[in-house]
Design a protein around this motif. Structure first.
Motif, PDB file in Angstrom:
ATOM      1  N   VAL A 181       0.845  -1.154   0.160  1.00 57.60           N
ATOM      2  CA  VAL A 181      -0.043  -0.145  -0.048  1.00 57.60           C
ATOM      3  C   VAL A 181       1.006   1.216   0.072  1.00 57.60           C
ATOM      4  N   GLU A 182       0.550   2.081  -0.810  1.00 54.21           N
ATOM      5  CA  GLU A 182       1.338   3.292  -0.748  1.00 54.21           C
ATOM      6  C   GLU A 182       1.609   4.239   0.412  1.00 54.21           C
ATOM      7  N   ARG A 398       4.196   6.452  12.324  1.00 51.45           N
ATOM      8  CA  ARG A 398       5.562   5.741  12.151  1.00 51.45           C
ATOM      9  C   ARG A 398       6.208   6.297  10.907  1.00 51.45           C
ATOM     10  N   HIS A 399       5.440   6.110   9.777  1.00 52.53           N
ATOM     11  CA  HIS A 399       5.465   6.366   8.545  1.00 52.53           C
ATOM     12  C   HIS A 399       5.987   7.725   8.295  1.00 52.53           C
ATOM     13  N   ALA A 401       7.462   9.760  10.579  1.00 57.71           N
ATOM     14  CA  ALA A 401       8.810   9.873  11.073  1.00 57.71           C
ATOM     15  C   ALA A 401       9.842   9.499  10.185  1.00 57.71           C
ATOM     16  N   GLY A 402       9.468   8.506   9.483  1.00 57.46           N
ATOM     17  CA  GLY A 402      10.557   7.774   8.545  1.00 57.46           C
ATOM     18  C   GLY A 402      10.728   8.915   7.620  1.00 57.46           C
ATOM     19  N   THR A 403       9.404   9.344   6.868  1.00 56.17           N
ATOM     20  CA  THR A 403       9.727  10.322   6.022  1.00 56.17           C
ATOM     21  C   THR A 403      10.221  11.471   6.040  1.00 56.17           C
ATOM     22  N   LEU A 404       9.718  11.998   7.385  1.00 57.09           N
ATOM     23  CA  LEU A 404      10.504  13.463   7.869  1.00 57.09           C
ATOM     24  C   LEU A 404      12.015  13.192   8.150  1.00 57.09           C
ATOM     25  N   LEU A 405      12.467  12.294   8.498  1.00 56.37           N
ATOM     26  CA  LEU A 405      14.081  11.893   8.461  1.00 56.37           C
ATOM     27  C   LEU A 405      14.765  12.022   7.255  1.00 56.37           C
ATOM     28  N   ILE A 406      13.845  11.206   6.324  1.00 54.35           N
ATOM     29  CA  ILE A 406      14.630  11.180   4.987  1.00 54.35           C
ATOM     30  C   ILE A 406      14.568  12.696   4.366  1.00 54.35           C
ATOM     31  N   ASP A 407      13.368  13.408   4.646  1.00 52.45           N
ATOM     32  CA  ASP A 407      13.172  14.571   3.968  1.00 52.45           C
ATOM     33  C   ASP A 407      14.106  15.674   4.740  1.00 52.45           C
ATOM     34  N   GLN A 428      13.590   1.995   2.527  1.00 53.32           N
ATOM     35  CA  GLN A 428      13.703   2.638   1.263  1.00 53.32           C
ATOM     36  C   GLN A 428      12.230   3.124   0.827  1.00 53.32           C
ATOM     37  N   ARG A 429      11.323   2.527   1.083  1.00 54.56           N
ATOM     38  CA  ARG A 429      10.135   3.118   1.064  1.00 54.56           C
ATOM     39  C   ARG A 429       9.754   4.409   1.006  1.00 54.56           C
ATOM     40  N   TYR A 430      10.404   4.968   2.084  1.00 54.58           N
ATOM     41  CA  TYR A 430      10.168   6.438   2.478  1.00 54.58           C
ATOM     42  C   TYR A 430      11.175   7.254   1.702  1.00 54.58           C
ATOM     43  N   THR A 431      12.010   7.063   0.768  1.00 57.22           N
ATOM     44  CA  THR A 431      12.632   7.922  -0.208  1.00 57.22           C
ATOM     45  C   THR A 431      11.914   8.212  -1.272  1.00 57.22           C
ATOM     46  N   HIS A 432      10.580   8.180  -1.288  1.00 55.91           N
ATOM     47  CA  HIS A 432       9.825   8.995  -2.253  1.00 55.91           C
ATOM     48  C   HIS A 432       9.776  10.478  -2.243  1.00 55.91           C
ATOM     49  N   VAL A 433      10.246  10.896  -1.041  1.00 57.56           N
ATOM     50  CA  VAL A 433      10.259  12.013  -0.876  1.00 57.56           C
ATOM     51  C   VAL A 433      11.608  12.801  -1.393  1.00 57.56           C
ATOM     52  N   ALA A 434      11.539  14.188  -2.104  1.00 60.45           N
ATOM     53  CA  ALA A 434      12.737  14.767  -2.625  1.00 60.45           C
ATOM     54  C   ALA A 434      13.597  15.433  -1.229  1.00 60.45           C
ATOM     55  N   THR A 435      14.773  14.624  -1.158  1.00 56.74           N
ATOM     56  CA  THR A 435      15.532  15.521  -0.108  1.00 56.74           C
ATOM     57  C   THR A 435      16.518  16.664  -0.406  1.00 56.74           C
TER      58      THR A 435
END
Length: 451
Positions: A181-182, A398-399, A401-407, A428-435
């Motif tokens: 799931v996305e 939780r998702h 938190a992971g996305t914000l850290l990558i961001d 790596q599912r959280y790397t969909h954001v542009a860092t």
């Protein structure tokens, strides 16, 4: 290999029997009692038996000899696998009780009805293909089908190691898609709204800590003060709260199915035989007669939660998987909030007096007992509504938190360590954001191409 006569010296043999059929014998090894393990094959022609003999010899020479005797059915082996092998893993902490519950549910609903009668050594890839097609036709998600496939594959892998089968046919099947799931993380604006909404709530820091550290629900509810070091600014995620299903203690429960009742069986159905003279209203739903002759007779309807001898269920502490056991530094901003949580809890402990149940929990009910995950979920929904934030799952925090850290440019390996993932592909599912680094790289490319 000789033809036309028996070979008692251990070599393979093919001969024409008095019954008019061709017979073959192959020595596959030695039995547990030291006697030769001789396997028999029969056919209508010498060529047919010779082919069967050579197949056995090929397995023997490749070290894939199966144990002598009739092979178990898929249903029999799954029972052994779940009730013996997996149960031992649960007892040693190498498998979560809820994982075993999930295995048993999928085995009961899918594996046994579709594959149970097949002999384990005669299971083919086509059998699995037909099962997965049937599941898809009934609307099951790809992720659900993949879980069933993995359970079957793991069970067959163990069977192969124990010489029950010569190969794992699940590895010959193209695994179903994961159907992930996305991920839909909350925005920074949403997170700040939530933090504002929980400021004056009892146990409000539960959501602050969960969002800041990316904790799972069970990890947040199972957090204990002995693992929180406010001086060193770190927290040890070594335990979690988890609900496990009740198990029957009667040893012979009757499976409750709808076809045995005119209406769907209620969860608290418990039809027990009562002693003579028992009050007429004793048989009401949810009530078990105190004068029951046999506390859980054969006509117990299968709901383990109503079994008078139920065992092993309810809320409890358990260690997370080895890869999830971790130490996380605390942001400086969290330390005064947690100190305030300690002071508020000390006041509750004093007010509760003798009714307080000490569990050393950072977040507990007003009497010190663990918070039910269901109630925790209900409070999360209330918070979202109060904050004016879209609907989301507890796990979406939780998702987030992971996305914000990558961001913020944190390396994916560090994010993996903070969140306690065992596989980098999950992180790596959280790397969909542009860092920030990716944005800077794109800006440089733009300057290079268009000056």
């Amino acid at each position: 290999m000789a033809s036309g006569s028996r070979k008692p010296n251990g070599r393979s043999s093919v001969y024409l029997g008095k019954d008019g059929k061709w017979h073959g014998w192959v020595t596959m090894g030695v039995k547990d009692n030291g006697a030769p393990d001789r396997r028999h094959r029969v056919g209508s022609s010498e060529a047919e038996v010779t082919r069967k003999i050579r197949e056995l010899e090929k397995l023997r020479d490749a070290g894939k000899t199966s144990k002598p005797g009739r092979k178990p059915t898929v249903e029999q082996w799954m029972s052994t696998y779940l009730d013996t092998i997996c149960a031992r893993l649960v007892s040693t902490g190498k498998m979560a009780p809820r994982t075993l519950d999930d295995y048993r549910s999928k085995n009961k609903n899918w594996i046994v009805p579709h594959l149970g009668r097949h002999r384990l050594d005669r299971l083919t890839p086509e059998h699995l293909d037909r099962l997965y097609v049937a599941m898809a036709e009934q609307g099951k998600a790809e992720s659900h089908i993949l879980k069933v496939h993995r359970i079957i594959s793991r069970a067959l892998e163990i069977a192969m190691r124990r010489d029950q089968v010569g190969r794992n046919v699940a590895k010959l099947v193209e695994p179903p898609g994961s159907g992930d799931v996305e991920i839909e993380p909350l925005s920074r604006t949403d997170v700040r709204k939530i933090l504002d909404a929980v400021t004056d709530r009892r146990n409000g820091t539960r959501w602050v800590v969960g969002l800041a550290l990316g904790l799972r629900q069970g990890e947040a509810l199972g957090l204990r003060w002995k693992y929180v070091d406010l001086d060193a600014h770190e927290v040890k995620i070594w335990w979690q709260i988890q609900r496990t299903k009740w198990q029957h203690g009667c040893g012979d429960p009757q499976v409750c199915t709808r076809d045995k009742h005119r209406a769907p069986c209620p969860k608290d159905c418990a039809k027990h035989q009562h002693r003579e003279g028992c009050a007429k209203d004793c048989g009401k739903r949810g009530h078990v007669c105190p004068e029951v002759e046999n506390p859980c007779p054969k006509n117990c309807t299968g709901h383990a939660s109503t079994c008078p001898r139920r065992q092993g269920g309810g809320l409890g502490f358990r260690r997370p998987k080895s890869n999830s056991k971790r130490v996380i530094p605390l942001p400086d901003e969290l330390v005064p909030l947690l100190k305030g949580q300690q002071e508020a809890q000390d006041a509750e402990r004093e007010a509760a007096g003798e009714s307080w149940e000490e569990n050393d929990l950072v977040y507990s009910r007003p009497d010190g007992r663990p918070i039910d995950p269901r109630h925790d979920w209900e409070e999360w929904k209330e918070i979202l509504k109060e904050a004016g934030v879209r609907d989301a799952r507890v796990h979406d925090g939780r998702h987030t938190a992971g996305t914000l850290l990558i961001d913020m440019g944190v390396h994916v390996r560090t994010v993996m360590e903070v969140l306690g993932h065992s596989d980098i592909r999950v992180t790596q599912r959280y790397t969909h954001v542009a860092t920030p680094m990716a944005r800077d790289a794109v800006r440089r490319m733009g300057r290079a191409l268009w000056d």
